[in-house]
Structures are given as structure tokens and as C-alpha cells.
Design a protein around this motif. Structure first.
Motif, mmCIF file in Angstrom:
data_model
loop_
_atom_site.group_PDB
_atom_site.id
_atom_site.type_symbol
_atom_site.label_atom_id
_atom_site.label_comp_id
_atom_site.label_asym_id
_atom_site.label_seq_id
_atom_site.Cartn_x
_atom_site.Cartn_y
_atom_site.Cartn_z
ATOM 1 N N THR A 227 27.433 27.830 -27.258
ATOM 2 C CA THR A 227 26.110 28.449 -27.344
ATOM 3 C C THR A 227 25.402 28.013 -28.619
ATOM 4 O OG1 THR A 227 26.861 30.352 -26.068
ATOM 5 C CG2 THR A 227 24.847 30.639 -27.349
ATOM 6 N N ALA A 228 26.106 28.095 -29.727
ATOM 7 C CA ALA A 228 25.520 27.656 -30.994
ATOM 8 C C ALA A 228 25.220 26.165 -30.949
ATOM 9 C CB ALA A 228 26.466 27.968 -32.156
ATOM 10 N N SER A 229 26.100 25.399 -30.354
ATOM 11 C CA SER A 229 25.896 23.954 -30.249
ATOM 12 C C SER A 229 24.618 23.646 -29.467
ATOM 13 C CB SER A 229 27.108 23.312 -29.576
ATOM 14 O OG SER A 229 26.980 21.926 -29.559
ATOM 15 N N TYR A 230 24.394 24.382 -28.389
ATOM 16 C CA TYR A 230 23.175 24.195 -27.605
ATOM 17 C C TYR A 230 21.937 24.477 -28.455
ATOM 18 C CZ TYR A 230 19.379 25.253 -24.397
ATOM 19 O OH TYR A 230 18.157 25.283 -23.775
ATOM 20 N N TRP A 231 21.934 25.612 -29.155
ATOM 21 C CA TRP A 231 20.771 25.977 -29.958
ATOM 22 C C TRP A 231 20.580 25.046 -31.142
ATOM 23 C CZ3 TRP A 231 17.091 28.197 -27.759
ATOM 24 C CH2 TRP A 231 17.312 29.128 -26.752
ATOM 25 N N LEU A 232 21.643 24.513 -31.676
ATOM 26 C CA LEU A 232 21.512 23.531 -32.763
ATOM 27 C C LEU A 232 20.888 22.231 -32.253
ATOM 28 C CD1 LEU A 232 24.856 24.230 -34.623
ATOM 29 C CD2 LEU A 232 22.543 24.673 -35.495
ATOM 30 N N GLU A 233 21.212 21.851 -31.027
ATOM 31 C CA GLU A 233 20.576 20.667 -30.436
ATOM 32 C C GLU A 233 19.078 20.902 -30.252
ATOM 33 O OE1 GLU A 233 21.449 17.512 -29.819
ATOM 34 O OE2 GLU A 233 23.312 18.013 -30.847
ATOM 35 N N LYS A 234 18.715 22.112 -29.798
ATOM 36 C CA LYS A 234 17.296 22.453 -29.680
ATOM 37 C C LYS A 234 16.645 22.416 -31.061
ATOM 38 C CE LYS A 234 15.481 23.658 -26.365
ATOM 39 N NZ LYS A 234 14.696 22.781 -25.489
ATOM 40 N N GLU A 235 17.355 22.880 -32.062
ATOM 41 C CA GLU A 235 16.845 22.875 -33.438
ATOM 42 C C GLU A 235 16.571 21.454 -33.900
ATOM 43 O OE1 GLU A 235 15.522 25.147 -36.631
ATOM 44 O OE2 GLU A 235 16.071 25.722 -34.602
ATOM 45 N N ARG A 236 17.459 20.539 -33.531
ATOM 46 C CA ARG A 236 17.252 19.123 -33.870
ATOM 47 C C ARG A 236 15.927 18.629 -33.285
ATOM 48 N NH1 ARG A 236 21.567 14.918 -33.979
ATOM 49 N NH2 ARG A 236 22.762 16.321 -32.667
ATOM 50 N N GLU A 237 15.659 19.009 -32.043
ATOM 51 C CA GLU A 237 14.403 18.609 -31.393
ATOM 52 C C GLU A 237 13.187 19.178 -32.123
ATOM 53 O OE1 GLU A 237 14.431 19.700 -27.227
ATOM 54 O OE2 GLU A 237 16.491 18.961 -27.007
ATOM 55 N N TRP A 238 13.234 20.457 -32.493
ATOM 56 C CA TRP A 238 12.088 21.092 -33.154
ATOM 57 C C TRP A 238 11.787 20.424 -34.492
ATOM 58 C CZ3 TRP A 238 9.680 23.202 -29.534
ATOM 59 C CH2 TRP A 238 10.253 24.061 -28.612
ATOM 60 N N TRP A 239 12.826 20.137 -35.278
ATOM 61 C CA TRP A 239 12.601 19.491 -36.579
ATOM 62 C C TRP A 239 12.115 18.056 -36.397
ATOM 63 C CZ3 TRP A 239 12.238 21.905 -41.144
ATOM 64 C CH2 TRP A 239 12.748 23.199 -41.240
ATOM 65 N N SER A 240 12.635 17.373 -35.389
ATOM 66 C CA SER A 240 12.207 15.979 -35.186
ATOM 67 C C SER A 240 10.714 15.906 -34.817
ATOM 68 C CB SER A 240 13.050 15.278 -34.129
ATOM 69 O OG SER A 240 12.747 15.737 -32.835
ATOM 70 N N GLN A 241 10.190 16.926 -34.168
ATOM 71 C CA GLN A 241 8.775 16.932 -33.800
ATOM 72 C C GLN A 241 7.845 16.979 -35.011
ATOM 73 O OE1 GLN A 241 8.117 20.070 -30.972
ATOM 74 N NE2 GLN A 241 9.214 19.000 -29.350
ATOM 75 N N ILE A 242 8.373 17.414 -36.156
ATOM 76 C CA ILE A 242 7.542 17.399 -37.368
ATOM 77 C C ILE A 242 8.010 16.303 -38.332
ATOM 78 C CG2 ILE A 242 6.803 19.805 -37.170
ATOM 79 C CD1 ILE A 242 8.838 20.399 -39.487
ATOM 80 N N GLY A 243 8.819 15.383 -37.823
ATOM 81 C CA GLY A 243 9.206 14.214 -38.605
ATOM 82 C C GLY A 243 10.396 14.399 -39.532
ATOM 83 N N ILE A 244 11.210 15.423 -39.288
ATOM 84 C CA ILE A 244 12.399 15.648 -40.123
ATOM 85 C C ILE A 244 13.636 15.503 -39.249
ATOM 86 C CG2 ILE A 244 13.657 17.284 -41.584
ATOM 87 C CD1 ILE A 244 10.917 18.509 -42.332
ATOM 88 N N ASP A 245 14.508 14.573 -39.627
ATOM 89 C CA ASP A 245 15.757 14.357 -38.879
ATOM 90 C C ASP A 245 16.756 15.438 -39.237
ATOM 91 O OD1 ASP A 245 14.903 12.026 -37.598
ATOM 92 O OD2 ASP A 245 15.532 10.777 -39.289
ATOM 93 N N LEU A 246 17.425 15.962 -38.218
ATOM 94 C CA LEU A 246 18.513 16.920 -38.384
ATOM 95 C C LEU A 246 19.774 16.277 -37.838
ATOM 96 C CD1 LEU A 246 19.892 19.663 -38.886
ATOM 97 C CD2 LEU A 246 18.803 20.502 -36.798
ATOM 98 N N LEU A 247 20.703 15.978 -38.733
ATOM 99 C CA LEU A 247 21.975 15.379 -38.337
ATOM 100 C C LEU A 247 23.034 16.468 -38.272
ATOM 101 C CD1 LEU A 247 21.861 12.316 -40.756
ATOM 102 C CD2 LEU A 247 21.060 12.428 -38.399
ATOM 103 N N ILE A 248 23.676 16.588 -37.120
ATOM 104 C CA ILE A 248 24.713 17.603 -36.904
ATOM 105 C C ILE A 248 26.024 16.868 -36.707
ATOM 106 C CG2 ILE A 248 25.448 19.537 -35.484
ATOM 107 C CD1 ILE A 248 22.445 19.790 -34.636
ATOM 108 N N LYS A 249 27.007 17.169 -37.567
ATOM 109 C CA LYS A 249 28.274 16.437 -37.526
ATOM 110 C C LYS A 249 29.453 17.397 -37.558
ATOM 111 C CE LYS A 249 26.810 14.002 -41.323
ATOM 112 N NZ LYS A 249 27.017 13.137 -42.463
ATOM 113 N N SER A 250 30.589 16.885 -37.138
ATOM 114 C CA SER A 250 31.864 17.578 -37.286
ATOM 115 C C SER A 250 32.686 16.836 -38.322
ATOM 116 C CB SER A 250 32.653 17.597 -35.985
ATOM 117 O OG SER A 250 32.064 18.473 -35.063
ATOM 118 N N ALA A 251 33.339 17.584 -39.179
ATOM 119 C CA ALA A 251 34.202 16.964 -40.194
ATOM 120 C C ALA A 251 35.402 16.335 -39.512
ATOM 121 C CB ALA A 251 34.658 17.998 -41.208
ATOM 122 N N ASN A 252 35.896 15.273 -40.100
ATOM 123 C CA ASN A 252 37.072 14.585 -39.528
ATOM 124 C C ASN A 252 38.357 15.175 -40.003
ATOM 125 O OD1 ASN A 252 35.454 12.826 -38.141
ATOM 126 N ND2 ASN A 252 35.340 11.392 -39.833
#
Length: 165
Positions: free
Chosen positions: A140-165
Motif C-alpha cells: 500500500t505504501a509502495s503504491y502511494w509512493l509511486e503516485k508521489e513520484r508522479e506528483w513531484w515529477s509534474q513540477i520538475g522534481i525527481d523522486l528516487l525510491i530505492k531499497s538498501a542492498n
């Protein structure tokens, strides 16, 4: 209880973002406590109702500019970020907004996040790194974080979401 949790989480996230000025800390806290006040009007578009109430109510002790700033944070707590114009060009406002939005995502996903295991940075882009497998374990959080990436990208800010290795 919900608002207090958002306030506490937003404060922790804002501190992780290392704002250049702590002035927004208190305003962020107030906005977090009031972010759902519009639900008393309607659950649909409650963020818009919340913003209107905060900006237009007689709130003794608050200046008009504090109410406008809180209203902008609350309006932008979810969805499209273009609705607040160019306020995100102020780096500390953008950090406060990001902290509020993430705190709300974690609340709505019903997650207790260990913020010690979360890396968060915001300069020219936003970098968000979770512990290994965290995203897979919290769809659920992963889904909303992906949506968050889209919202920030629309104003020209990249949101990188990663998992630690």
C-alpha cells in the motif's frame, strides 16, 4: 491521535531533510495537527476544505501569513502539487511539504516506520531509501509512493525510491 502522529512523523522527516532554517518547523507542526479539519465539512476534497478553513478562520495568535502558509501546506498534502503554484521553489517549504506528505502516506498505510532505517535527502532531487525488502513488504505504501513520484515529477522534481542492498 491521528493528527498528533502526523505531526510527530512530519517533524522527524523534516529534521532528516536538514532545512537551512528551522522557521517552518512550528508551522509544519500546526499544519499537521489541522490537516484533517476539513473532514468536518466533507470527506471528499477535505484537503481543500481544510485549507480554506485555516486560511479564513479567525485564529487568535496566528498572523495572516502564518495562516496562508499553513493553508498552502494543508492544500498540498495530497494530489497534484501544481495547485500551490511556485511555493516549492523555496527549498525549506518543499522539504516541509515532503515531510507532511510522507507522514500522511505512512499514516494512511497504517505503518509504524522506523525512521532510523529510512534515508531521505532533498537537494535537486528527492532520494528516499528504505531498508531491504521494505517496499515489497508494504504494497500500500509502495503504491502511494509511486503516485508521489508522479506528483513531484509534474513540477520538475525527481523522486528516487530505492531499497538498501
Amino acid at each position: 491521535m491521528r493528527a498528533k502522529r502526523v505531526q510527530d512523523d512530519a517533524a522527524l522527516l523534516f529534521a532528516k531533510l536538514k532545512p537551512s532554517n528551522e522557521e517552518l518547523n512550528q508551522t509544519l507542526g500546526w499544519a499537521a495537527l489541522l490537516h484533517e479539519v476539513g473532514m468536518n465539512v466533507s470527506h471528499t476534497n477535505y484537503h481543500k476544505h481544510s485549507s480554506y478553513i485555516i486560511e479564513n478562520a479567525d485564529l487568535p495568535g496566528f498572523t495572516n501569513s502564518e495562516q496562508k502558509l499553513m493553508g498552502a501546506l494543508v492544500l498540498a498534502q495530497k494530489g497534484n502539487l501544481r495547485k500551490i503554484g511556485d511555493l516549492t521553489v523555496n527549498p525549506d517549504f518543499a522539504k516541509a511539504l515532503l515531510a507532511l506528505r510522507l507522514a500522511i502516506i505512512f499514516l494512511h498505510s497504517r505503518l509504524e516506520v522506523n525512521f532510523d532505517q529510512l534515508r531521505l535527502r532533498m537537494k535537486n532531487k528527492i532520494e528516499l531509501e528504505f531498508a531491504r525488502n521494505w517496499l515489497e513488504e508494504h504494497p500500500t505504501a509502495s503504491y502511494w509512493l509511486e503516485k508521489e513520484r508522479e506528483w513531484w515529477s509534474q513540477i520538475g522534481i525527481d523522486l528516487l525510491i530505492k531499497s538498501a542492498n
